[in-house]
Design a protein around this motif. Structure first.
Motif, PDB file in Angstrom:
ATOM      1  N   SER A 162       0.802  -1.210   0.000  1.00  0.00           N
ATOM      2  CA  SER A 162       0.000   0.000   0.000  1.00  0.00           C
ATOM      3  C   SER A 162       0.839   1.265   0.000  1.00  0.00           C
ATOM      4  CB  SER A 162      -0.941   0.022   1.226  1.00  0.00           C
ATOM      5  OG  SER A 162      -0.168   0.018   2.427  1.00  0.00           O
TER       6      SER A 162
ATOM      7  N   GLU B 237       3.448   4.133  -1.267  1.00  0.00           N
ATOM      8  CA  GLU B 237       3.735   4.794  -2.546  1.00  0.00           C
ATOM      9  C   GLU B 237       5.250   4.874  -2.745  1.00  0.00           C
ATOM     10  OE1 GLU B 237       3.196   9.150  -4.731  1.00  0.00           O
ATOM     11  OE2 GLU B 237       2.036   8.657  -2.924  1.00  0.00           O
TER      12      GLU B 237
ATOM     13  N   LYS C  93       1.535   3.587  -7.156  1.00  0.00           N
ATOM     14  CA  LYS C  93       0.584   4.118  -6.190  1.00  0.00           C
ATOM     15  C   LYS C  93      -0.732   3.367  -6.342  1.00  0.00           C
ATOM     16  CE  LYS C  93      -1.396   8.496  -4.603  1.00  0.00           C
ATOM     17  NZ  LYS C  93      -1.486   9.948  -4.854  1.00  0.00           N
ATOM     18  N   ASN C  94      -1.242   2.887  -5.176  1.00  0.00           N
ATOM     19  CA  ASN C  94      -2.483   2.109  -5.167  1.00  0.00           C
ATOM     20  C   ASN C  94      -2.367   0.880  -6.061  1.00  0.00           C
ATOM     21  OD1 ASN C  94      -3.677   4.046  -3.455  1.00  0.00           O
ATOM     22  ND2 ASN C  94      -4.390   5.260  -5.243  1.00  0.00           N
ATOM     23  N   ASN C  95      -1.164   0.238  -5.949  1.00  0.00           N
ATOM     24  CA  ASN C  95      -0.893  -0.992  -6.710  1.00  0.00           C
ATOM     25  C   ASN C  95      -0.951  -0.783  -8.230  1.00  0.00           C
ATOM     26  OD1 ASN C  95      -0.526  -2.536  -4.346  1.00  0.00           O
ATOM     27  ND2 ASN C  95      -2.740  -2.981  -4.214  1.00  0.00           N
ATOM     28  N   LYS C  96      -0.729   0.454  -8.672  1.00  0.00           N
ATOM     29  CA  LYS C  96      -0.693   0.738 -10.100  1.00  0.00           C
ATOM     30  C   LYS C  96       0.602   1.467 -10.425  1.00  0.00           C
ATOM     31  CE  LYS C  96      -5.715   1.066 -10.742  1.00  0.00           C
ATOM     32  NZ  LYS C  96      -6.833   1.933 -11.192  1.00  0.00           N
TER      33      LYS C  96
ATOM     34  N   ALA D 182       0.753   4.946   3.830  1.00  0.00           N
ATOM     35  CA  ALA D 182      -0.612   5.271   3.432  1.00  0.00           C
ATOM     36  C   ALA D 182      -1.037   6.645   3.907  1.00  0.00           C
ATOM     37  CB  ALA D 182      -1.579   4.208   3.968  1.00  0.00           C
TER      38      ALA D 182
END
Length: 338
Positions: A39, A41, A56-59, A95
């Motif tokens: 989670s 960044e 960020k946000n698993n992307k 987070a």
């Protein structure tokens, strides 16, 4: 099974990035923190370019192809290039947006060393060996003589004296960088032939070949010009001689034609080479007695001989007056008027 094989192959190829890398290899830059949460960044940025990749946000978001961030925050290079050389900074946020980690990693990418060639330039018995590396500045050049290293530096030239040249030893050059190296073919230095392949300049009669060729070419051109001038003069002389012979033949022909017309042979020139006077025309018409009487013949008298020089006392007699009988017949005697 095939998918597992590809994963295993990628893991073997994509090893941990070293400080020096060969162009075209794959590697990964590890984060120093091990408790990285998915989670969090993570941001990687190249300090000398605008390459940025963020997870960020698993992307993953990246503006540079070939760069990816793994689940543990590792930066992966599918194939490094020379543009990837430099420092990469990373920052980690939790987070809540609090920075929990930061640092940098540096890598240097090198191209594969090319195979060099040795060029030889001879001058006055000495030789200069040049290791051709195609304008590469990241290579170190090492010179070997009979497999023994004699010079190691970035200078691509090796100077040999005439004594070293006469040894006829084998020389090679080796080029290298931190990730690769290549060696040239062995050459034997000999300055007795043409330049450029281990030999010296050609000599002709003890002088440089090109100088002698220039001199001989100039002499040949001058000789050819003289021959042309002589041929032209000879042709003109032959034409003049032929014309003179034709004039003589025409003159002889005219003489023969004149002789055939008059019936007498007479020379056209006197003994001194002057033109002969024309033949006087005889008057064949009959003369009347009156004309004969009116045109008496002139009495020709010979010139009296000169008096002798010794007889000075007896001078010559004086001339007598003419007699009346010598008068012309058609003249009357003078009579006084009564």
């Amino acid at each position: 099974v095939l998918l597992n094989a590809n994963i295993i192959l990628f893991v073997i190829v994509a090893e941990i990035c070293k400080t020096e890398l060969l162009e075209g290899t794959s590697c990964t830059l590890k984060l120093p923190t091990t408790n990285t949460d998915k989670s969090n960044e993570i941001k990687w940025a190249h300090t000398t370019s605008n390459a940025v990749i963020v997870r960020k946000n698993n992307k993953n978001k990246s503006n540079t192809p070939g760069l990816t961030i793994e689940d543990d925050g590792t930066l992966t290079f599918k194939s490094v290039s020379l543009n990837n050389t430099g420092k990469y900074t990373y920052t980690v946020f939790n987070a809540d947006g609090t920075q929990i980690g930061a640092g940098d990693k540096e890598i240097n990418v090198y191209a594969k060393a090319p195979k060099p060639t040795v060029k030889i330039d001879c001058k006055h018995g000495d030789a200069t060996l040049t290791c051709d590396i195609r304008d590469r500045t990241d290579l170190t050049v090492s010179w070997y003589k009979e497999d023994n290293i004699i010079q190691t530096e970035k200078n691509t030239k090796l100077l040999l004296t005439s004594a070293q040249v006469q040894e006829n030893k084998l020389y090679t050059c080796n080029v290298s960088n931190p990730v690769s190296s290549r060696e040239s073919d062995s050459v034997t230095v000999s300055c007795t032939g043409t330049t450029g392949d281990g030999s010296g300049p050609h000599k002709l009669f003890g002088f440089d070949l090109w100088i002698m060729v220039s001199i001989l070419a100039g002499g040949g051109a001058l000789l050819l010009l003289l021959m042309c001038v002589l041929i032209i003069c000879a042709c003109r002389s032959c034409k003049k001689q032929k014309k003179h012979e034709q004039d003589e033949d025409e003159l002889r022909l005219r003489v023969f034609q004149d002789e055939a017309h008059t019936g007498t042979a007479r020379s056209k020139h006197t003994a001194r080479g002057q033109p002969a006077p024309p033949i006087p025309q005889e008057d064949t018409s009959p003369q009347t007695p009156t004309q004969t009487q009116t045109q008496p013949k002139a009495q020709t008298r010979g010139r009296p001989p000169p008096p002798p020089e010794d007889d000075e006392e007896n001078p010559p007699p004086l001339p007598r007056p003419r007699n009346k009988q010598h008068r012309k017949r058609h003249e009357e005697p003078y009579r006084p008027m009564e």
